[in-house]
Design a protein around this motif. Structure first.
Motif, mmCIF file in Angstrom:
data_model
loop_
_atom_site.group_PDB
_atom_site.id
_atom_site.type_symbol
_atom_site.label_atom_id
_atom_site.label_comp_id
_atom_site.label_asym_id
_atom_site.label_seq_id
_atom_site.Cartn_x
_atom_site.Cartn_y
_atom_site.Cartn_z
ATOM 1 N N LYS A 84 0.820 -1.213 0.000
ATOM 2 C CA LYS A 84 0.000 0.000 0.000
ATOM 3 C C LYS A 84 0.856 1.267 0.000
ATOM 4 O O LYS A 84 0.324 2.380 -0.093
ATOM 5 C CB LYS A 84 -0.917 0.015 1.224
ATOM 6 N N ALA A 85 2.185 1.079 0.102
ATOM 7 C CA ALA A 85 3.090 2.225 0.141
ATOM 8 C C ALA A 85 4.438 1.827 -0.440
ATOM 9 O O ALA A 85 4.828 0.652 -0.399
ATOM 10 C CB ALA A 85 3.265 2.732 1.567
ATOM 11 N N ASP A 108 0.709 5.332 -1.117
ATOM 12 C CA ASP A 108 1.487 6.320 -0.381
ATOM 13 C C ASP A 108 2.946 6.199 -0.810
ATOM 14 O O ASP A 108 3.409 5.112 -1.180
ATOM 15 C CB ASP A 108 1.383 6.077 1.126
ATOM 16 N N TYR A 110 7.021 7.585 0.246
ATOM 17 C CA TYR A 110 7.946 8.256 1.139
ATOM 18 C C TYR A 110 9.310 8.352 0.458
ATOM 19 O O TYR A 110 9.779 7.383 -0.139
ATOM 20 C CB TYR A 110 8.098 7.487 2.454
ATOM 21 N N ARG A 132 5.768 12.219 0.536
ATOM 22 C CA ARG A 132 6.196 12.676 1.856
ATOM 23 C C ARG A 132 7.723 12.716 1.818
ATOM 24 O O ARG A 132 8.385 11.678 1.714
ATOM 25 C CB ARG A 132 5.704 11.720 2.933
#
Length: 357
Positions: A84-85, A108, A110, A132
């Motif tokens: 999911k990321a 998501d 990062y 992010r």
């Protein structure tokens, strides 16, 4: 048997799925990556002295760099595995690509970056796509170490080139070169930073040769910046320095793959100075109409310096333009922009500024 390529398929996963780790469960996502132009040199070819010189414009990928080829495979496989990321360490291009594909797929993302060592054009892309951003007081190597540790501890997919799916996607550029030229070139020149790309290109040429799609494999000529040349020196560089931010890496993750490609191909990995990079950067823009980021110019700088000492006569050479000049607009303005002195909107004054009077 030769592999059948689907020439009208959209995206790397569709076009080369027979040669990629694609299963029935792999989502065939795309932003239109791949199928980038192979442009013949207008002026530098004669100066270099080779039979033919081409530029592979990976800057024409959706986010403006070669990273999209590998990222689409890495993200698709992460989705297949239920992620999911995603996360990456980056000096710029990887972050832009990861953020774009994550946004496309609803994941998501990062990104860990070395503070102050990423071009604003690249950081702007990642921010625009909703990444992010975590800026650290350290190097890219520190960022990658942290990204590995975090993705080992949490259900987040690491999408740096240490992820083998990145290499799988990036090798498709080799396929395209052969598809266009009808065979492999004699020499392939490309910049070397984290060294995943030279590893991937060699893998692609070897596979196409084994598939009998090519009759030969090229010598791989890789070029590092002299202030960030760990493979050339044979040891990590604790504080790499070069204006070519995309290859400002002191301890490449794909070091072994790069040296294997160099040795197996009978090629070389050498260094070029920032001054030589800037000369090639200018020549590409002003003699070839190709606006690239400084790291891309490193391979052309290397070819120009080696042309005087290496026998390139009768050879077909391809230089990989890894990223767009729009990635680093500050460098372009510093190198090219005159100090503008506005004049009144009068014909005679404009003619004077044009040198027509």
């Amino acid at each position: 048997m030769p592999t059948t390529v689907e020439p009208h398929a959209t995206g790397v996963l569709e076009r080369y799925k027979a040669l990629l780790p694609v299963t029935d469960a792999t989502p065939l996502i795309t932003l239109g990556e791949g199928a980038t132009p192979l442009v013949r040199s207008a002026r530098l070819e004669a100066e270099v002295g080779c039979e033919a010189l081409y530029f592979k414009l990976e800057s024409c990928n959706p986010t403006g760099s070669f990273k999209d080829r590998g990222m689409v495979v890495a993200v698709a496989k992460a989705m297949e595995q239920g992620a999911k990321a995603v996360m990456c360490a980056s000096t710029g291009n990887t972050s832009a690509s990861a953020a774009a594909y994550a946004a496309r797929c609803g994941l998501d993302v990062y990104v860990i970056v070395p503070h102050g060592n990423i071009a604003e054009g690249k950081l702007a892309q990642a921010v625009a796509h909703g990444a992010r951003i975590i800026a650290i007081e350290g190097s890219f190597d520190d960022a990658l170490r942290l990204a590995r540790e975090i993705t080992d501890r949490y259900p987040i997919a690491l999408v740096n080139s240490v992820n083998p799916h990145r290499i799988e996607g990036q090798k498709t550029a080799s396929f395209e070169i052969v598809d266009v030229l009808g065979d492999a070139p004699d020499i392939l020149c490309l910049p070397v930073g984290n060294a995943g790309n030279i590893t991937a290109y060699w893998k692609g040429f070897v596979e196409y040769y084994q598939q009998e799609q090519a009759t030969k494999k090229p010598m791989m000529w890789g070029f590092q910046a002299s202030g960030a040349a760990p493979i050339v020196s044979g040891e990590p560089v604790p504080e790499p320095k070069t204006l070519a931010t995309a290859i400002r890496i002191g301890n490449p993750a794909s070091w072994q793959g790069a040296t294997d490609a160099r040795d197996a191909s009978g090629g070389a990995i050498t260094a070029v100075t920032d001054a030589e990079i800037l000369i090639a950067y200018r020549r590409l823009a002003q003699d070839e109409g190709i606006f690239c980021e400084p790291a891309s110019a490193a391979c052309v700088a290397g070819l120009m310096t080696r042309a005087n000492s290496e026998d390139v006569a009768g050879k077909t050479v391809v230089c990989v333009i890894t990223g767009s000049g729009l990635k680093d607009p500050e460098r372009a303005m510093a190198e090219f922009a005159p100090e503008l002195q506005p004049v009144a909107p009068e014909l005679s004054l404009v003619e004077q500024e044009m040198g027509l009077q």
